[in-house]
Design an enzyme around this catalytic site. Structure first.
Site, PDB file in Angstrom:
ATOM      1  N   GLY A   1      30.643  23.201  19.237  1.00 38.41           N
ATOM      2  CA  GLY A   1      30.093  24.274  18.409  1.00 38.41           C
ATOM      3  C   GLY A   1      30.351  24.097  16.938  1.00 38.41           C
ATOM      4  O   GLY A   1      30.081  25.006  16.146  1.00 38.41           O
TER       5      GLY A   1
ATOM      6  N   GLU B   1      39.356  25.699  14.427  1.00 37.97           N
ATOM      7  CA  GLU B   1      39.971  25.862  15.746  1.00 37.97           C
ATOM      8  C   GLU B   1      41.335  25.189  15.780  1.00 37.97           C
ATOM      9  O   GLU B   1      42.298  25.721  16.342  1.00 37.97           O
ATOM     10  CB  GLU B   1      39.062  25.280  16.828  1.00 37.97           C
ATOM     11  CG  GLU B   1      37.818  26.114  17.085  1.00 37.97           C
ATOM     12  CD  GLU B   1      36.838  25.457  18.031  1.00 37.97           C
ATOM     13  OE1 GLU B   1      35.999  26.173  18.577  1.00 37.97           O
ATOM     14  OE2 GLU B   1      36.901  24.228  18.204  1.00 37.97           O
TER      15      GLU B   1
ATOM     16  N   ALA C   1      36.894  24.837  25.500  1.00 40.00           N
ATOM     17  CA  ALA C   1      36.977  23.380  25.385  1.00 40.00           C
ATOM     18  C   ALA C   1      35.697  22.779  25.933  1.00 40.00           C
ATOM     19  O   ALA C   1      35.037  23.369  26.789  1.00 40.00           O
ATOM     20  CB  ALA C   1      38.182  22.840  26.153  1.00 40.00           C
TER      21      ALA C   1
ATOM     22  N   LYS D   1      37.085  19.207  21.704  1.00 43.71           N
ATOM     23  CA  LYS D   1      36.486  20.424  21.189  1.00 43.71           C
ATOM     24  C   LYS D   1      35.600  20.055  20.004  1.00 43.71           C
ATOM     25  O   LYS D   1      35.758  18.992  19.422  1.00 43.71           O
ATOM     26  CB  LYS D   1      37.565  21.420  20.752  1.00 43.71           C
ATOM     27  CG  LYS D   1      38.384  21.961  21.933  1.00 43.71           C
ATOM     28  CD  LYS D   1      39.521  22.852  21.510  1.00 43.71           C
ATOM     29  CE  LYS D   1      39.105  24.003  20.648  1.00 43.71           C
ATOM     30  NZ  LYS D   1      38.112  24.888  21.325  1.00 43.71           N
TER      31      LYS D   1
ATOM     32  N   SER E   1      30.757  30.535  23.735  1.00 43.32           N
ATOM     33  CA  SER E   1      30.308  31.599  24.636  1.00 43.32           C
ATOM     34  C   SER E   1      31.426  32.124  25.519  1.00 43.32           C
ATOM     35  O   SER E   1      31.412  33.299  25.929  1.00 43.32           O
ATOM     36  CB  SER E   1      29.163  31.083  25.516  1.00 43.32           C
ATOM     37  OG  SER E   1      29.600  30.008  26.329  1.00 43.32           O
TER      38      SER E   1
END
Length: 284
Positions: free
Chosen positions: A114, A120, A100, A111, A37
């Site tokens: 998600g 990433e 993060a 991380k 987000s």
């Protein structure tokens, strides 16, 4: 009076805009865009600078969500494996912006909340520098002295058929209750990554920093405590683990002196939004 949710969103936006202002130079050509987000506001900050600023830039996503953000904003899109070659090597990403789940005082990160941790990390290590951005400090929940303090687990991307053996090995390493992440409520069954893998969430006691070992202790889990670098190295030795959600080691500024260009995982800075609209910057 603003609600807590509104304050969080405002903090994300302020940190994102400040990070982009500080680290996105108009001469840059390839920009990594992370997931979550917080990164919505990174893209907003870039778009707000106008086509004259970003039309010559190409944006590299870390997953399907950031791909959608890039396309919806009308920005140039390029996957990490589609970058052109210069002198026989893929061109470096000039800067990568990502969020993060937890940050320690040495800028090690967790991380993977998600489930995009593998891509990433591919984008972060392909970048000259990585910026952790828009990590809200409304309740200081994402900044900790040590990892696994507030975000209790290390996300691990794993080959599905290896999951039972990986879980057994994690328990032997002192993780009390590692579990395959559920895809609920959006999907029945396991959480499946963009790469067709599963995520295991492995809890550990707060992870030590190298300096913590000066007073004794091996940091290898023998007393239930792991040092962050040693845990990461041990996890990556386990067959079936594809990648881990610990971003550790060294940053892009340190990479050249170590002779390890384009291998850095740690950010050079993390941006924390404050509820009063200010932004705190944690630099390496």
């Amino acid at each position: 009076m603003s609600s807590a949710a509104e304050l969080i969103e405002s903090a994300k936006k302020q940190a994102a805009y400040r990070a982009v202002d500080d680290h996105l130079h108009p001469s840059f050509k390839y920009i990594g865009i992370g997931s979550g987000s917080t990164v919505v506001y990174v893209v907003d900050a870039i778009v707000s600078k106008g086509p004259g600023f970003y039309s010559g830039m190409t944006f590299v996503p870390t997953g399907s969500q950031s791909k959608g953000l890039i396309k919806a904003a009308g920005l140039n899109l390029c996957y990490v494996d589609e970058r052109p070659f210069v002198d026989g090597r893929p061109v470096a990403i000039d800067v990568a912006f990502d969020g993060a789940d937890e940050v320690d005082e040495d800028l090690n990160l967790i991380k993977g909340g998600g489930a995009c941790l593998f891509q990433e990390k591919l984008v972060a290590t392909a970048a000259k520098k990585f910026i952790a951005v828009a990590v809200p400090r409304i309740d200081s929940r994402k900044q900790s002295p040590r990892l696994c303090t507030k975000w209790k687990t290390v996300p691990i991307e794993v080959l599905p058929l290896a999951a039972p053996d990986v879980l057994t090995r994690l328990r032997a390493m002192g993780s009390p209750s590692p579990a395959v992440r559920s895809g609920l409520p959006s999907k029945a069954g396991e959480c499946v990554t963009d790469n067709g893998m599963w995520i295991i969430d492995a809890p550990f006691s707060p992870l030590l920093l190298p300096g913590d070992l000066a007073s004794g202790g091996s940091g290898t889990g023998s007393d239930g405590l792991w040092e962050v670098n040693r845990l990461a190295d041990e996890l990556l030795k386990i067959p079936g683990i594809i990648e881990i959600g610990l971003f550790y080691g060294f940053n892009g500024n340190q990479a050249a002196s170590l002779g390890k260009e384009l291998q850095a995982q740690k950010p050079v800075a993390a941006y924390f939004g404050l509820p009063d609209g200010q932004v705190q910057v944690q630099n390496a």
